[in-house]
Scaffold this active site. Sequence first.
Site, PDB file in Angstrom:
ATOM      1  N   GLY A   1       0.780  -1.231   0.000  1.00 21.45           N
ATOM      2  CA  GLY A   1       0.000   0.000   0.000  1.00 21.45           C
ATOM      3  C   GLY A   1       0.812   1.281   0.000  1.00 21.45           C
ATOM      4  O   GLY A   1       1.777   1.449  -0.760  1.00 21.45           O
TER       5      GLY A   1
ATOM      6  N   ASP B   1       6.875  -6.107  14.524  1.00 25.34           N
ATOM      7  CA  ASP B   1       5.483  -5.772  14.843  1.00 25.34           C
ATOM      8  C   ASP B   1       5.543  -4.492  15.664  1.00 25.34           C
ATOM      9  O   ASP B   1       5.966  -4.510  16.828  1.00 25.34           O
ATOM     10  CB  ASP B   1       4.834  -6.918  15.634  1.00 25.34           C
ATOM     11  CG  ASP B   1       3.373  -6.628  15.975  1.00 25.34           C
ATOM     12  OD1 ASP B   1       2.963  -5.449  15.919  1.00 25.34           O
ATOM     13  OD2 ASP B   1       2.653  -7.587  16.293  1.00 25.34           O
TER      14      ASP B   1
ATOM     15  N   TYR C   1     -10.340   4.142  15.444  1.00 23.17           N
ATOM     16  CA  TYR C   1      -9.367   4.567  14.422  1.00 23.17           C
ATOM     17  C   TYR C   1      -9.265   6.101  14.411  1.00 23.17           C
ATOM     18  O   TYR C   1      -8.171   6.662  14.397  1.00 23.17           O
ATOM     19  CB  TYR C   1      -9.833   4.049  13.062  1.00 23.17           C
ATOM     20  CG  TYR C   1      -8.948   4.411  11.890  1.00 23.17           C
ATOM     21  CD1 TYR C   1      -7.778   3.701  11.633  1.00 23.17           C
ATOM     22  CD2 TYR C   1      -9.291   5.442  11.026  1.00 23.17           C
ATOM     23  CE1 TYR C   1      -6.975   4.015  10.540  1.00 23.17           C
ATOM     24  CE2 TYR C   1      -8.500   5.765   9.938  1.00 23.17           C
ATOM     25  CZ  TYR C   1      -7.344   5.050   9.692  1.00 23.17           C
ATOM     26  OH  TYR C   1      -6.555   5.374   8.602  1.00 23.17           O
TER      27      TYR C   1
ATOM     28  N   ARG D   1       5.218  -7.228   9.472  1.00 21.22           N
ATOM     29  CA  ARG D   1       5.212  -8.440  10.303  1.00 21.22           C
ATOM     30  C   ARG D   1       5.447  -9.702   9.501  1.00 21.22           C
ATOM     31  O   ARG D   1       5.630 -10.768  10.078  1.00 21.22           O
ATOM     32  CB  ARG D   1       3.855  -8.546  11.034  1.00 21.22           C
ATOM     33  CG  ARG D   1       3.650  -7.458  12.068  1.00 21.22           C
ATOM     34  CD  ARG D   1       2.210  -7.415  12.526  1.00 21.22           C
ATOM     35  NE  ARG D   1       1.328  -7.113  11.407  1.00 21.22           N
ATOM     36  CZ  ARG D   1       0.006  -7.125  11.466  1.00 21.22           C
ATOM     37  NH1 ARG D   1      -0.585  -7.410  12.587  1.00 21.22           N
ATOM     38  NH2 ARG D   1      -0.718  -6.828  10.402  1.00 21.22           N
TER      39      ARG D   1
ATOM     40  N   ASN E   1       4.253   5.013   9.293  1.00 12.68           N
ATOM     41  CA  ASN E   1       3.185   4.696   8.339  1.00 12.68           C
ATOM     42  C   ASN E   1       2.335   3.490   8.757  1.00 12.68           C
ATOM     43  O   ASN E   1       1.132   3.471   8.508  1.00 12.68           O
ATOM     44  CB  ASN E   1       3.802   4.430   6.957  1.00 12.68           C
ATOM     45  CG  ASN E   1       2.800   3.798   6.016  1.00 12.68           C
ATOM     46  OD1 ASN E   1       1.896   4.457   5.509  1.00 12.68           O
ATOM     47  ND2 ASN E   1       2.949   2.485   5.788  1.00 12.68           N
TER      48      ASN E   1
HETATM   49  N1  LIG Z   1      -5.778   3.338   2.524  1.00 13.01           N
HETATM   50  C1  LIG Z   1      -6.457   4.391   2.984  1.00 13.01           C
HETATM   51  O1  LIG Z   1      -7.554   4.708   2.488  1.00 13.01           O
HETATM   52  C2  LIG Z   1      -5.879   5.230   4.096  1.00 13.01           C
HETATM   53  C3  LIG Z   1      -6.505   6.462   4.366  1.00 13.01           C
HETATM   54  C4  LIG Z   1      -5.998   7.259   5.370  1.00 13.01           C
HETATM   55  C5  LIG Z   1      -4.891   6.875   6.098  1.00 13.01           C
HETATM   56  N2  LIG Z   1      -4.299   5.671   5.817  1.00 13.01           N
HETATM   57  C6  LIG Z   1      -3.144   5.303   6.642  1.00 13.01           C
HETATM   58  O2  LIG Z   1      -2.041   4.992   5.827  1.00 13.01           O
HETATM   59  C7  LIG Z   1      -1.217   4.010   6.477  1.00 13.01           C
HETATM   60  C8  LIG Z   1      -0.955   2.857   5.521  1.00 13.01           C
HETATM   61  O3  LIG Z   1      -2.204   2.292   5.145  1.00 13.01           O
HETATM   62  P1  LIG Z   1      -2.404   1.384   3.848  1.00 13.01           P
HETATM   63  O4  LIG Z   1      -3.711   1.738   3.273  1.00 13.01           O
HETATM   64  O5  LIG Z   1      -1.198   1.407   3.011  1.00 13.01           O
HETATM   65  O6  LIG Z   1      -2.578  -0.041   4.575  1.00 13.01           O
HETATM   66  P2  LIG Z   1      -2.180  -1.509   4.082  1.00 13.01           P
HETATM   67  O7  LIG Z   1      -2.256  -1.604   2.612  1.00 13.01           O
HETATM   68  O8  LIG Z   1      -3.023  -2.400   4.921  1.00 13.01           O
HETATM   69  O9  LIG Z   1      -0.641  -1.646   4.519  1.00 13.01           O
HETATM   70  C9  LIG Z   1      -0.287  -1.541   5.867  1.00 13.01           C
HETATM   71  C10 LIG Z   1       1.183  -1.834   6.034  1.00 13.01           C
HETATM   72  O10 LIG Z   1       1.505  -1.753   7.413  1.00 13.01           O
HETATM   73  C11 LIG Z   1       1.982  -3.021   7.870  1.00 13.01           C
HETATM   74  N3  LIG Z   1       1.524  -3.228   9.243  1.00 13.01           N
HETATM   75  C12 LIG Z   1       0.264  -3.297   9.727  1.00 13.01           C
HETATM   76  N4  LIG Z   1       0.286  -3.533  11.045  1.00 13.01           N
HETATM   77  C13 LIG Z   1       1.586  -3.595  11.410  1.00 13.01           C
HETATM   78  C14 LIG Z   1       2.250  -3.817  12.628  1.00 13.01           C
HETATM   79  N5  LIG Z   1       1.580  -4.021  13.781  1.00 13.01           N
HETATM   80  N6  LIG Z   1       3.606  -3.825  12.642  1.00 13.01           N
HETATM   81  C15 LIG Z   1       4.296  -3.617  11.501  1.00 13.01           C
HETATM   82  N7  LIG Z   1       3.739  -3.412  10.311  1.00 13.01           N
HETATM   83  C16 LIG Z   1       2.385  -3.402  10.267  1.00 13.01           C
HETATM   84  C17 LIG Z   1       1.402  -4.025   6.867  1.00 13.01           C
HETATM   85  O11 LIG Z   1       2.147  -5.250   6.812  1.00 13.01           O
HETATM   86  P3  LIG Z   1       1.774  -6.544   7.720  1.00 13.01           P
HETATM   87  O12 LIG Z   1       0.282  -6.545   7.854  1.00 13.01           O
HETATM   88  O13 LIG Z   1       2.320  -7.709   6.951  1.00 13.01           O
HETATM   89  O14 LIG Z   1       2.466  -6.337   9.024  1.00 13.01           O
HETATM   90  C18 LIG Z   1       1.559  -3.238   5.582  1.00 13.01           C
HETATM   91  O15 LIG Z   1       2.895  -3.241   5.133  1.00 13.01           O
HETATM   92  C19 LIG Z   1      -1.972   3.594   7.751  1.00 13.01           C
HETATM   93  O16 LIG Z   1      -1.454   4.304   8.859  1.00 13.01           O
HETATM   94  C20 LIG Z   1      -3.402   4.060   7.471  1.00 13.01           C
HETATM   95  O17 LIG Z   1      -4.114   4.329   8.653  1.00 13.01           O
HETATM   96  C21 LIG Z   1      -4.779   4.854   4.836  1.00 13.01           C
END
Ligand SMILES: NC(=O)c1ccc[n+]([C@@H]2O[C@H](COP(=O)([O-])OP(=O)(O)OC[C@H]3O[C@@H](n4cnc5c(N)ncnc54)[C@H](OP(=O)(O)O)[C@@H]3O)[C@@H](O)[C@H]2O)c1
Length: 264
Positions: A28, A74, A170, A49, A102
């Site tokens: 992402g 983690d 959240y 993780r 992130n």
């Molecule tokens: N997508 C949206 O619409 C959106 C909107 C606003 C803000 N955001 C923010 O942007 C950030 C990234 O989101 P994304 O959409 O890219 O999410 P994503 O596609 O679910 O990717 C999340 C990443 O974080 C890692 N991760 C999750 N929990 C973790 C943990 N406990 N320790 C280490 N790594 C962890 C995941 O890998 P593993 O699960 O393998 O650990 C993955 O690499 C987040 O903070 C989210 O709140 C996203």
Amino acid sequence: MAVAGCGSREERWSLADATALVTGGSKGIGYAIVEELAGFGARVHTCSRNAAELEECRRRWEQKNLRVTVSVCDVSVRAEREKLMETVRQTFDSKLDILVNNAGQFSFKPAAECTADDFSNLMTTNLEASFHLSQLAHPLLMHASISGGGSIINMSSIGGSIAFAGSTIYAITKGALNQLTRNLATEWATDMIRVNGIAAGFVTTDMIKDVDPEYMKEEHSKTPLGRTGKPVEIASAVSFLCMPAASFITGQVICIDGGRTISA
Ligand SMILES: NC(=O)c1ccc[n+]([C@@H]2O[C@H](COP(=O)([O-])OP(=O)(O)OC[C@H]3O[C@@H](n4cnc5c(N)ncnc54)[C@H](OP(=O)(O)O)[C@@H]3O)[C@@H](O)[C@H]2O)c1
């Protein structure tokens, strides 16, 4: 560490030889940030993780000649955060220019049904980890050599300032992250560390893949640009905020949301 402003345009818009830690870079938005920072010349360390997924990412980046190292962490576990920062210290010889908090998780559940575990899991992953990693990175960021100072970027959400039903915990984590951004920016300005946040709107990643298409259609209709964002559209803003070109920007939470939060 020099104050920027007098460098050439090339120097102001470069991250050549900067060092960066990006959490959650296997997918992402984090994945796009790793590629963008490394593409601008930074050496990047990232974590998640899942060891197999991380190794696959590392191979892909190596094929693109991007300088990226990886380790499993983690971020919700204090001891693992300490180990991660020790790895970063060794990898980058005690100097860090950029920390991108992130890694984060989302949960969609009515507030009345949320459990104590739901609360502590999101608080720890989205908020406590960002605070503690910033603390751990502080001594390394003080040795940042990038013109304009070291940078912390907190990955927030428009959900931290406007209310979407079903995402209360959240939203609390992201609202608090925005205040963390402003407080650290104030406290650490004299250490030449800038702290900024990105409040993203909906971005096409795994995180929102299960959101009801009808709900997304409704969201698009409330968004002037009429669509969800792409991870690279967040990554380019992160890169800019870390560059010497952004040396007078600190304590800001910038909405990157296609105009969702300014629309009547
Ligand atoms: N997508 C949206 O619409 C959106 C909107 C606003 C803000 N955001 C923010 O942007 C950030 C990234 O989101 P994304 O959409 O890219 O999410 P994503 O596609 O679910 O990717 C999340 C990443 O974080 C890692 N991760 C999750 N929990 C973790 C943990 N406990 N320790 C280490 N790594 C962890 C995941 O890998 P593993 O699960 O393998 O650990 C993955 O690499 C987040 O903070 C989210 O709140 C996203």
